[in-house]
Design a protein around this motif. Structure first.
Motif, PDB file in Angstrom:
ATOM      1  N   LEU A  23       0.983  -0.815   0.354  1.00  0.00           N
ATOM      2  CA  LEU A  23      -0.366  -0.315   0.140  1.00  0.00           C
ATOM      3  C   LEU A  23       1.111   1.086   0.215  1.00  0.00           C
ATOM      4  CD1 LEU A  23      -2.707   1.286   0.204  1.00  0.00           C
ATOM      5  CD2 LEU A  23      -3.047   0.831   2.697  1.00  0.00           C
ATOM      6  N   ARG A  24       1.495   1.278   1.195  1.00  0.00           N
ATOM      7  CA  ARG A  24       2.768   2.626   0.849  1.00  0.00           C
ATOM      8  C   ARG A  24       3.192   2.974  -0.719  1.00  0.00           C
ATOM      9  NH1 ARG A  24       6.887   1.422   5.231  1.00  0.00           N
ATOM     10  NH2 ARG A  24       7.464   3.396   4.689  1.00  0.00           N
ATOM     11  N   GLY A  25       3.296   1.216  -1.670  1.00  0.00           N
ATOM     12  CA  GLY A  25       4.228   1.657  -2.421  1.00  0.00           C
ATOM     13  C   GLY A  25       3.672   2.533  -3.692  1.00  0.00           C
ATOM     14  N   ALA A  26       2.173   2.539  -3.204  1.00  0.00           N
ATOM     15  CA  ALA A  26       1.140   2.791  -4.344  1.00  0.00           C
ATOM     16  C   ALA A  26       1.174   4.785  -3.624  1.00  0.00           C
ATOM     17  CB  ALA A  26       0.786   2.335  -4.339  1.00  0.00           C
ATOM     18  N   LEU A  27       1.053   4.801  -2.605  1.00  0.00           N
ATOM     19  CA  LEU A  27       0.586   6.286  -2.323  1.00  0.00           C
ATOM     20  C   LEU A  27       1.565   7.050  -2.605  1.00  0.00           C
ATOM     21  CD1 LEU A  27      -0.709   5.262   1.497  1.00  0.00           C
ATOM     22  CD2 LEU A  27      -2.036   5.986  -0.726  1.00  0.00           C
ATOM     23  N   PRO A  28       1.159   8.208  -2.125  1.00  0.00           N
ATOM     24  CA  PRO A  28       2.629   9.686  -3.202  1.00  0.00           C
ATOM     25  C   PRO A  28       3.143   9.477  -1.737  1.00  0.00           C
ATOM     26  CG  PRO A  28       0.070  10.172  -2.722  1.00  0.00           C
ATOM     27  CD  PRO A  28       0.018   8.916  -2.441  1.00  0.00           C
ATOM     28  N   ARG A  29       4.789  10.537  -2.561  1.00  0.00           N
ATOM     29  CA  ARG A  29       6.009   9.953  -1.672  1.00  0.00           C
ATOM     30  C   ARG A  29       6.038  11.192  -0.772  1.00  0.00           C
ATOM     31  NH1 ARG A  29       5.654   5.210  -4.044  1.00  0.00           N
ATOM     32  NH2 ARG A  29       7.065   3.812  -4.839  1.00  0.00           N
ATOM     33  N   GLU A  30       5.731  11.647  -1.851  1.00  0.00           N
ATOM     34  CA  GLU A  30       6.002  12.982  -0.744  1.00  0.00           C
ATOM     35  C   GLU A  30       4.658  13.527   0.046  1.00  0.00           C
ATOM     36  OE1 GLU A  30       8.448  15.193  -0.872  1.00  0.00           O
ATOM     37  OE2 GLU A  30       9.616  14.383  -2.927  1.00  0.00           O
ATOM     38  N   ARG A  31       5.315  14.085   1.532  1.00  0.00           N
ATOM     39  CA  ARG A  31       4.504  13.969   2.599  1.00  0.00           C
ATOM     40  C   ARG A  31       3.328  15.050   3.012  1.00  0.00           C
ATOM     41  NH1 ARG A  31       7.149  15.061   8.487  1.00  0.00           N
ATOM     42  NH2 ARG A  31       7.620  13.078   7.927  1.00  0.00           N
ATOM     43  N   ASP A  32       3.636  15.716   1.904  1.00  0.00           N
ATOM     44  CA  ASP A  32       2.659  17.094   1.809  1.00  0.00           C
ATOM     45  C   ASP A  32       1.190  16.513   0.574  1.00  0.00           C
ATOM     46  OD1 ASP A  32       3.634  18.747   2.692  1.00  0.00           O
ATOM     47  OD2 ASP A  32       4.554  19.860   1.546  1.00  0.00           O
ATOM     48  N   GLU A  33       2.186  15.357  -0.048  1.00  0.00           N
ATOM     49  CA  GLU A  33       0.975  15.139  -0.986  1.00  0.00           C
ATOM     50  C   GLU A  33       0.464  14.260  -0.916  1.00  0.00           C
ATOM     51  OE1 GLU A  33       1.631  13.218  -6.028  1.00  0.00           O
ATOM     52  OE2 GLU A  33       2.956  13.648  -4.637  1.00  0.00           O
ATOM     53  N   LEU A  34       1.168  13.390   0.341  1.00  0.00           N
ATOM     54  CA  LEU A  34       0.099  12.781   0.489  1.00  0.00           C
ATOM     55  C   LEU A  34      -0.809  12.668   1.347  1.00  0.00           C
ATOM     56  CD1 LEU A  34      -0.584   9.160   1.542  1.00  0.00           C
ATOM     57  CD2 LEU A  34       1.665   9.557   3.373  1.00  0.00           C
ATOM     58  N   GLU A  35      -0.970  13.707   2.464  1.00  0.00           N
ATOM     59  CA  GLU A  35      -1.500  13.915   3.608  1.00  0.00           C
ATOM     60  C   GLU A  35      -2.455  15.126   2.643  1.00  0.00           C
ATOM     61  OE1 GLU A  35       1.428  16.434   6.106  1.00  0.00           O
ATOM     62  OE2 GLU A  35       1.850  14.992   6.894  1.00  0.00           O
ATOM     63  N   ARG A  36      -2.404  15.759   1.110  1.00  0.00           N
ATOM     64  CA  ARG A  36      -3.349  16.127   0.718  1.00  0.00           C
ATOM     65  C   ARG A  36      -4.414  15.676   0.385  1.00  0.00           C
ATOM     66  NH1 ARG A  36      -0.049  18.963  -1.932  1.00  0.00           N
ATOM     67  NH2 ARG A  36      -0.387  17.804  -3.594  1.00  0.00           N
ATOM     68  N   ALA A  37      -3.829  14.037  -1.004  1.00  0.00           N
ATOM     69  CA  ALA A  37      -5.333  13.401  -1.442  1.00  0.00           C
ATOM     70  C   ALA A  37      -5.433  12.878  -0.689  1.00  0.00           C
ATOM     71  CB  ALA A  37      -3.628  12.471  -2.410  1.00  0.00           C
ATOM     72  N   PHE A  38      -4.823  11.947   0.712  1.00  0.00           N
ATOM     73  CA  PHE A  38      -4.875  11.047   1.098  1.00  0.00           C
ATOM     74  C   PHE A  38      -4.831  11.064   3.052  1.00  0.00           C
ATOM     75  CE2 PHE A  38      -3.821   8.813  -2.305  1.00  0.00           C
ATOM     76  CZ  PHE A  38      -4.861   8.544  -2.596  1.00  0.00           C
ATOM     77  N   PRO A  39      -5.089  12.476   3.649  1.00  0.00           N
ATOM     78  CA  PRO A  39      -4.919  12.068   5.112  1.00  0.00           C
ATOM     79  C   PRO A  39      -5.490  11.816   5.901  1.00  0.00           C
ATOM     80  CG  PRO A  39      -6.811  14.003   4.012  1.00  0.00           C
ATOM     81  CD  PRO A  39      -6.724  13.458   2.720  1.00  0.00           C
TER      82      PRO A  39
END
Length: 207
Positions: A117-133
């Motif tokens: 799952l982590r491998g498919a999520l955005p790598r950048e923290r800001d992008e991850l928190e914006r897209a999948f908070p």
């Protein structure tokens, strides 16, 4: 404590809904544990269980809610990665217990599922928190809980808490590397590798 264990869709599921929820979570874990990147599809998992994506959305909410619930489900099952240090053990022995714990725990279906799952999520923290908070919050909770457990494991010893935090941040990645090496058919002696890592960490913590 997880943020999604009680459900994210804002309603109390009935018995049939709870059974569907459990089946979907179990299917998600099984699919992700294969390591197949295509498994990171809520719609694909819904089809495996024989329900529609609409039914999954009713139980969990959107995709972010769903992955957060999957991570929460893993957190409920993560007994293999619970630190229970021997209070009579010294520093080196406790480090050895952590190395052994991760050696076993990182090769479980749950951890393989999380890595997929982590491998498919955005790598950048800001992008991850914006897209999948909500998913990001679950991952952050895992990390903070792990660091807290490591701090508690050495709380009664004269160890710099900053160095313990550094160890807690570093050792899962180091052990994941050794786990991957084991599966690649290495000529390296894994017992030597684990012993070397344990001795290096113990020396750093006791310096």
């Amino acid at each position: 404590m997880t943020t999604s264990a009680a459900g994210s869709a804002g309603h109390r599921p009935n018995r049939r809904g709870s059974e569907t929820r459990q089946k979907v979570l179990s299917a998600a874990l099984d699919a992700l544990a294969t390591g197949d990147p295509t498994a990171v599809s809520a719609n694909h998992i819904a089809k495996q269980v024989g329900v529609t994506w609409g039914a999954v959305k009713y139980q969990f909410g959107d995709v972010d809610d769903f992955w957060a619930a999957v991570l929460g489900y893993m957190a409920e099952r993560r007994g293999q990665l619970e630190l229970r240090p021997d209070p009579e053990a010294g520093l080196e022995a406790r480090v050895g217990q952590i190395v052994d714990l991760l050696w076993l725990g990182l090769d479980t279906p749950d951890v393989r599922a999380m890595n997929t799952l982590r491998g498919a999520l955005p790598r950048e923290r800001d992008e991850l928190e914006r897209a999948f908070p909500k998913t990001a919050a679950e991952l952050a909770a895992w990390q903070s809980g792990w660091i807290e457990s490591c701090q508690q494991a050495f709380a009664d010893l004269d160890v710099d808490p900053v160095r313990v935090r550094e160890m807690a941040a570093m050792i899962p990645g180091a052990m994941q590397g050794l786990t991957d090496e084991r599966h690649l058919g290495t000529y390296s002696d894994m017992d030597d590798a684990k012993r070397g890592l344990r001795n290096a960490i113990a020396a750093y913590l006791s310096a």
